[in-house]
Write an enzyme that holds these catalytic residues in place. Structure first.
Site, PDB file in Angstrom:
ATOM      1  N   GLY A  55      33.791   7.478  46.567  1.00  0.00           N
ATOM      2  CA  GLY A  55      34.980   8.029  47.126  1.00  0.00           C
ATOM      3  C   GLY A  55      35.004   9.659  46.715  1.00  0.00           C
ATOM      4  CG  ASP A  56      34.220  10.862  42.933  1.00  0.00           C
ATOM      5  OD1 ASP A  56      35.410  11.176  42.756  1.00  0.00           O
ATOM      6  OD2 ASP A  56      33.606  10.208  41.714  1.00  0.00           O
TER       7      ASP A  56
HETATM    8  O1  RIB Z   1      34.483   8.150  40.594  1.00  0.00           O
HETATM    9  C1  RIB Z   1      33.369   7.685  39.626  1.00  0.00           C
HETATM   10  C2  RIB Z   1      33.500   8.264  38.225  1.00  0.00           C
HETATM   11  O2  RIB Z   1      34.616   7.658  37.710  1.00  0.00           O
HETATM   12  C3  RIB Z   1      32.412   7.918  37.438  1.00  0.00           C
HETATM   13  O3  RIB Z   1      31.348   9.069  37.454  1.00  0.00           O
HETATM   14  C4  RIB Z   1      33.127   7.782  36.099  1.00  0.00           C
HETATM   15  O4  RIB Z   1      32.564   8.707  35.087  1.00  0.00           O
HETATM   16  C5  RIB Z   1      34.613   7.824  36.433  1.00  0.00           C
HETATM   17  O5  RIB Z   1      35.147   9.061  35.997  1.00  0.00           O
END
Ligand code: RIB
Length: 307
Positions: free
Chosen positions: A253-254
């Site tokens: 998602g990031d």
């Molecule tokens: O979106 C994934 C992230 O969620 C991980 O890297 C973990 O650190 C949490 O923040």
């Protein structure tokens, strides 16, 4: 805009990633297969992802004065990250996330906020005042910090992209006027108070999220099913990239949010941006760990060219 200047204000964690065959049931002990320490945190992941997608990135965050903080900072410097607003905090340890990942690539995430909880409203204001083309935020830091960043950005006419992860309730009315709000289904449910499980509930959720946040776009991430774009009139579905072999969904998602934002800033075209988001999210699930899985712009464009 060739190389957009993005300011990410958010969390940074050391991820303790544990690979195991299947998740333990309540009260059960299972044996893991492997563990690794991997740089993570939703803010840091999105900052690194945006950088690899060709943006010029400043990352405002806090780590503790400890070994994890030093390792994470060195990793960011090696990536070429702007750290003008990156602070060491003597009063809390670096954030930590414990992430078991099963053999189907699905995860669970436990976050210990540590110094992330001390990233303040003043920190956010100072960073926004430094100037940028866009501010990116997530919900893994204090509510007051998110609000201050949005208000400071609004005062300067800077667009704001809010990734609504992790799932929590949030007073969206107080960040009214953000440009893009992007939750996944669980995060949308936490914000609207009803399950988002089909086309009808997805549309209803997007309408409610737009009403409450005043966002120009709502981007609903659907994991392996792609994503939806709602612009206040039309709801459009963008299918996920085909033939993706899922190894680990952490940070997918990031990766989506950062690639979508970078492409939207470059081209001003949300349709292209959604496709870049899907491609970058799809690539991230084919690799293990949070930051090691985030693709470059070249990799994203190569996948798009094949589709
Ligand atoms: O979106 C994934 C992230 O969620 C991980 O890297 C973990 O650190 C949490 O923040």
């Amino acid at each position: 805009m060739d190389r957009p200047r993005i300011l990410v204000i958010g969390s940074i964690n050391m991820d303790l990633m544990v690979e195991l065959e299947r998740m333990p049931l309540a009260g059960e002990t299972v044996m893991g297969e492997n563990y690794r320490y991997v740089p993570g945190g939703k803010g840091a992941n999105q900052a690194v992802a945006a950088l690899r997608q060709g943006a010029d990135v400043q990352f405002a965050a806090r780590v503790g004065c400890d070994a994890n903080g030093r390792v994470l900072r060195e990793g960011l410097l090696a990536e070429g990250m702007g750290l003008d607003y990156f602070r060491e905090d003597a009063h809390a340890p670096t954030g930590l996330a414990v992430i078991p990942v099963d053999s189907s690539g699905q995860n669970r995430i436990i976050v210990l906020a540590g110094a992330n909880g001390r990233l303040s409203a003043d920190d956010a204001r100072e960073a926004v005042e430094g100037g940028c083309d866009c501010v990116m935020l997530q919900f893994e830091i204090e509510e007051e910090t998110v609000k201050a960043a949005c208000q400071a950005a609004a005062a300067r006419g800077i667009p704001v992209v809010v990734d609504a992860g992790p799932a929590r309730s949030f007073p969206l009315e107080e960040i009214h006027g953000v440009t893009i709000l992007t939750p996944n289904e669980t995060e949308a449910e936490a914000l609207v108070g009803f399950p988002v499980e089909d086309e009808a509930s997805a549309r209803q959720a997007c309408q409610k999220l737009m009403e409450r946040s005043g966002a120009r776009y709502i981007v609903l991430k659907l994991g392996g099913r792609g994503a939806m774009l709602y612009d206040g009139k039309r709801m459009q579905r963008y299918p996920a990239m085909p033939d993706i072999r899922v190894v680990d969904t952490t940070a997918a998602g990031d990766s989506f949010t950062a690639a979508m934002t970078a492409e939207w800033l470059r081209s001003g075209d949300m349709d292209r941006a959604m496709r870049y988001g899907n491609a970058a999210g799809g690539l991230a699930v084919t690799r293990k760990g949070a930051q090691p899985s985030l693709p470059t712009l070249a990799e994203t464009e190569a996948l798009l060219a094949k589709a």
